[in-house]
Design a protein around this motif. Structure first.
Motif, short mmCIF file in Angstrom:
data_model
loop_
_atom_site.label_atom_id
_atom_site.label_comp_id
_atom_site.label_asym_id
_atom_site.label_seq_id
_atom_site.Cartn_x
_atom_site.Cartn_y
_atom_site.Cartn_z
N ALA A 91 50.58 54.99 45.43
CA ALA A 91 50.72 54.16 44.05
C ALA A 91 49.22 54.10 43.65
N LYS A 92 49.24 54.15 42.23
CA LYS A 92 47.77 53.99 41.66
C LYS A 92 47.11 52.80 41.52
N GLY A 93 48.13 51.67 42.02
CA GLY A 93 47.65 50.29 42.00
C GLY A 93 46.51 50.16 43.33
N CYS A 94 46.85 51.28 44.60
CA CYS A 94 45.77 51.35 45.65
C CYS A 94 44.39 51.56 44.96
N ARG A 95 44.34 52.55 44.09
CA ARG A 95 43.00 52.61 43.63
C ARG A 95 42.44 51.38 43.12
N PHE A 96 43.20 50.54 42.37
CA PHE A 96 42.80 49.49 41.80
C PHE A 96 42.30 48.44 42.88
N ILE A 97 43.27 48.31 43.96
CA ILE A 97 43.01 47.50 44.86
C ILE A 97 41.83 47.90 45.74
N MET A 98 41.43 49.16 46.04
CA MET A 98 40.28 49.71 46.33
C MET A 98 38.93 49.37 45.70
N ARG A 99 39.08 49.33 44.23
CA ARG A 99 37.89 48.87 43.22
C ARG A 99 37.75 47.61 43.55
N GLN A 100 38.82 46.71 43.62
CA GLN A 100 38.40 45.09 43.86
C GLN A 100 37.75 44.78 45.03
N GLN A 101 38.32 45.51 46.14
CA GLN A 101 37.57 45.74 47.40
C GLN A 101 35.95 45.86 47.26
N GLN A 102 35.67 46.95 46.57
CA GLN A 102 34.38 47.04 46.03
C GLN A 102 33.53 46.03 45.63
N GLN A 103 34.51 45.45 44.56
CA GLN A 103 33.49 44.31 43.74
C GLN A 103 33.48 43.13 44.62
N LEU A 104 34.48 42.81 45.34
CA LEU A 104 34.44 41.63 46.15
C LEU A 104 33.53 41.61 47.30
N CYS A 105 33.33 42.86 48.02
CA CYS A 105 32.29 43.21 48.96
C CYS A 105 30.95 42.87 48.31
N SER A 106 30.82 43.55 47.15
CA SER A 106 29.44 43.54 46.59
C SER A 106 29.26 42.23 46.17
N ALA A 107 29.98 41.30 45.88
CA ALA A 107 29.90 39.86 45.53
C ALA A 107 29.50 39.16 46.78
N THR A 108 30.10 39.51 47.95
CA THR A 108 29.77 38.78 49.23
C THR A 108 28.43 38.99 49.74
N ARG A 109 28.14 40.31 49.54
CA ARG A 109 26.89 40.73 49.94
C ARG A 109 25.52 40.06 49.23
#
Length: 148
Positions: free
Chosen positions: A127-145
């Motif tokens: 699902a293309k939604g997987c790519r969106f979720i992974m980009r969100q993970q990047q964003q959330l991890c960066s915000a957490t850092r």
């Protein structure tokens, strides 16, 4: 005879376009209201799930939701992303989840795209939604850092 047919057809098209134009704001308003209700439902579901799991659990659940979703690609992606963000924000931190996640960039770099594609491929998710979720993970991890 043929000329009357084409003139009638043209008139019907003009009337249809005019009618649609007059009703477009109402249609858009209804769609926006329905969309907001659906987004809020996903947000509430994410908050509830986050209270019961950690960030890894939120990621797994969001990916499962977008992969098994039977709606439109747009709807599935929006719902999955909304669920994931709310779940993440209300869940316990997962040790090491963000270690191998590259930093988020507003405009995805080639490295970002390759990482996202690799993650979805490794998980066997199409699902293309997987790519969106992974980009969100990047964003959330960066915000957490940044916050730590």
């Amino acid at each position: 005879m043929m000329r009357r047919f084409w003139l009638g057809l043209l008139l019907a098209i003009i009337v249809g376009v005019f009618y649609t134009w007059l009703n477009a704001p109402e249609w858009l308003e209804n769609w926006n209201e329905e969309n907001q209700v659906m987004v809020e439902q996903q947000r509430q579901a994410g908050l509830a799930a986050g209270a019961q799991t950690d960030q890894s659990g939120c990621l797994a659940e969001a990916l499962q939701r977008v992969e098994s979703c039977k709606g439109s690609e747009y709807r599935c992606t929006v719902d999955g992303g909304t669920f994931f963000k709310a779940c993440w924000e209300n869940s316990q931190a997962s040790e090491g989840l963000c270690v191998a996640v590259p930093p988020y960039h507003d405009t995805a770099t080639e490295e970002d795209k390759a990482w996202v594609k690799e993650q979805c491929t490794e998980l066997g998710l199409l699902a293309k939604g997987c790519r969106f979720i992974m980009r969100q993970q990047q964003q959330l991890c960066s915000a957490t850092r940044v916050a730590n």
